[in-house]
Motif scaffolding. Structure first.
Motif, mmCIF file in Angstrom:
data_model
loop_
_atom_site.group_PDB
_atom_site.id
_atom_site.type_symbol
_atom_site.label_atom_id
_atom_site.label_comp_id
_atom_site.label_asym_id
_atom_site.label_seq_id
_atom_site.Cartn_x
_atom_site.Cartn_y
_atom_site.Cartn_z
ATOM 1 N N TYR A 76 20.644 18.137 7.437
ATOM 2 C CA TYR A 76 20.904 18.818 6.294
ATOM 3 C C TYR A 76 20.953 20.203 6.336
ATOM 4 C CZ TYR A 76 19.314 14.202 4.676
ATOM 5 O OH TYR A 76 19.229 12.870 4.166
ATOM 6 N N ALA A 77 22.065 20.928 6.012
ATOM 7 C CA ALA A 77 22.460 22.195 6.299
ATOM 8 C C ALA A 77 21.444 23.106 5.247
ATOM 9 C CB ALA A 77 23.822 22.397 6.161
ATOM 10 N N LEU A 78 20.735 24.013 5.905
ATOM 11 C CA LEU A 78 20.262 24.862 5.106
ATOM 12 C C LEU A 78 20.961 26.332 5.469
ATOM 13 C CD1 LEU A 78 17.946 25.744 3.008
ATOM 14 C CD2 LEU A 78 16.389 25.824 4.969
ATOM 15 N N PRO A 79 21.589 26.998 4.416
ATOM 16 C CA PRO A 79 22.426 28.139 5.046
ATOM 17 C C PRO A 79 21.325 29.562 5.129
ATOM 18 C CG PRO A 79 23.260 27.366 2.811
ATOM 19 C CD PRO A 79 21.884 26.459 3.057
ATOM 20 N N VAL A 80 21.728 30.276 6.433
ATOM 21 C CA VAL A 80 20.877 31.325 6.835
ATOM 22 C C VAL A 80 21.854 32.553 6.674
ATOM 23 C CG1 VAL A 80 20.078 32.513 8.785
ATOM 24 C CG2 VAL A 80 19.727 30.209 8.561
ATOM 25 N N ASP A 81 23.307 32.339 6.899
ATOM 26 C CA ASP A 81 24.214 33.557 6.666
ATOM 27 C C ASP A 81 25.348 33.068 5.866
ATOM 28 O OD1 ASP A 81 25.639 35.817 6.799
ATOM 29 O OD2 ASP A 81 26.040 35.533 8.806
ATOM 30 N N ARG A 82 25.301 33.477 4.347
ATOM 31 C CA ARG A 82 26.644 33.028 3.677
ATOM 32 C C ARG A 82 27.113 33.883 3.023
ATOM 33 N NH1 ARG A 82 23.904 28.682 -0.261
ATOM 34 N NH2 ARG A 82 26.026 28.143 -0.530
ATOM 35 N N ASP A 83 28.288 33.656 2.466
ATOM 36 C CA ASP A 83 29.026 34.662 1.586
ATOM 37 C C ASP A 83 29.507 33.762 0.513
ATOM 38 O OD1 ASP A 83 30.127 36.668 0.074
ATOM 39 O OD2 ASP A 83 31.729 37.057 1.533
ATOM 40 N N GLY A 84 28.932 33.712 -0.872
ATOM 41 C CA GLY A 84 29.314 32.776 -1.663
ATOM 42 C C GLY A 84 29.274 31.330 -1.156
ATOM 43 N N ASP A 85 30.246 30.569 -1.169
ATOM 44 C CA ASP A 85 30.233 28.970 -0.849
ATOM 45 C C ASP A 85 30.684 28.739 0.643
ATOM 46 O OD1 ASP A 85 32.936 29.486 -1.042
ATOM 47 O OD2 ASP A 85 33.308 27.686 -2.297
ATOM 48 N N LEU A 86 30.890 30.192 1.418
ATOM 49 C CA LEU A 86 31.210 30.100 2.794
ATOM 50 C C LEU A 86 29.948 30.462 3.688
ATOM 51 C CD1 LEU A 86 34.727 32.037 2.869
ATOM 52 C CD2 LEU A 86 34.346 29.518 3.310
ATOM 53 N N VAL A 87 29.551 29.479 4.719
ATOM 54 C CA VAL A 87 28.466 29.658 5.352
ATOM 55 C C VAL A 87 28.816 30.061 6.818
ATOM 56 C CG1 VAL A 87 26.468 28.456 6.072
ATOM 57 C CG2 VAL A 87 27.226 28.020 3.958
ATOM 58 N N TYR A 88 28.350 31.036 7.105
ATOM 59 C CA TYR A 88 28.493 31.368 8.598
ATOM 60 C C TYR A 88 27.518 30.884 9.711
ATOM 61 C CZ TYR A 88 31.975 34.354 6.135
ATOM 62 O OH TYR A 88 33.158 34.514 5.544
ATOM 63 N N GLN A 89 26.499 30.437 9.316
ATOM 64 C CA GLN A 89 25.247 30.180 10.053
ATOM 65 C C GLN A 89 24.280 29.433 9.125
ATOM 66 O OE1 GLN A 89 22.592 32.977 12.239
ATOM 67 N NE2 GLN A 89 23.472 32.235 13.905
ATOM 68 N N PHE A 90 23.593 28.308 9.726
ATOM 69 C CA PHE A 90 22.772 27.497 8.926
ATOM 70 C C PHE A 90 21.660 26.867 9.983
ATOM 71 C CE2 PHE A 90 26.221 24.691 9.504
ATOM 72 C CZ PHE A 90 25.819 23.441 10.003
ATOM 73 N N LEU A 91 20.796 26.434 9.350
ATOM 74 C CA LEU A 91 19.680 25.560 9.986
ATOM 75 C C LEU A 91 20.031 24.262 9.927
ATOM 76 C CD1 LEU A 91 16.440 27.391 9.297
ATOM 77 C CD2 LEU A 91 17.768 27.934 11.218
ATOM 78 N N LEU A 92 20.171 23.347 10.916
ATOM 79 C CA LEU A 92 20.147 21.819 10.651
ATOM 80 C C LEU A 92 18.898 21.383 10.958
ATOM 81 C CD1 LEU A 92 22.388 19.852 10.306
ATOM 82 C CD2 LEU A 92 22.308 19.271 12.639
#
Length: 189
Positions: A76-92
């Motif tokens: 499951y993706a938990l966004p760390v770095d995002r801009d709106g609905d675009l995610v640049y980094q996330f925790l799985l």
């Protein structure tokens, strides 16, 4: 187009397809249990609250046999770095609600993912499959949640990852019905 040029183009295309098939064949489809030592209890055996605190090594023992290997892991993706609905980094993470709604999994059950291209995410804790080279390394990330900032330690990272949406996570933990977070079970279906 001349025959030698056509032959060269056909050969190049065949080699490209062959190389892509070999790379795909070398990708190991792993599960969350593969990221922790065999001697370490799974989260559901330890009890979800304060998981890492109940482990002798606090979940910091990593699986080095997968280092730099191409893996595919669903979570499951938990966004760390995002801009709106675009995610640049996330925790799985291995279950919905981990890190923000409930206790944090041990570091060896968290993967910091940097997609090769920004990933368009429709919802937090979206089930995804990540493919890329796994690197065991302890890394801290700041997670911005409703009640402030939380620092989360991940035990692995995958950079330049291919990320695709999936319907289910095969080895997810289903929360007990008496858990205050059992409402998250419904989100997975």
């Amino acid at each position: 187009m001349s025959n030698p040029l056509k032959s060269t183009m056909v050969l190049a295309a065949a080699l490209f397809v062959s190389a892509a098939a070999d790379a795909s064949a070398e990708t190991a489809h792993i599960f969350w249990k593969d990221l922790r030592p065999a001697t370490q209890s799974a989260a559901e055996n330890v009890g979800l609250p304060m998981i890492a605190a109940k482990l002798p090594d606090h979940g910091e023992t990593l699986s080095l046999n997968l280092q730099d290997k191409s893996i595919q892991l669903a979570g499951y993706a938990l966004p760390v770095d995002r801009d709106g609905d675009l995610v640049y980094q996330f925790l799985l993470v291995p279950w919905t609600g981990a890190c923000s709604h409930m206790p944090t999994p041990p570091p060896n059950q968290i993967v910091l993912v940097t997609p090769a291209r920004p990933y368009k995410m429709s919802e937090t804790y979206q089930p995804v499959a990540v493919t890329g080279a796994l690197k065991p390394d302890m890394e801290k990330s700041q997670l911005f949640i409703l009640d402030g900032v939380s620092v989360i330690q991940s035990g692995y990272s995958v950079r330049k990852a291919d990320v695709v949406s999936v319907d289910t996570v095969p080895d997810t933990i289903t929360l007990p019905m008496n858990s205050p977070w059992s409402f998250l079970n419904k989100k997975k279906n």
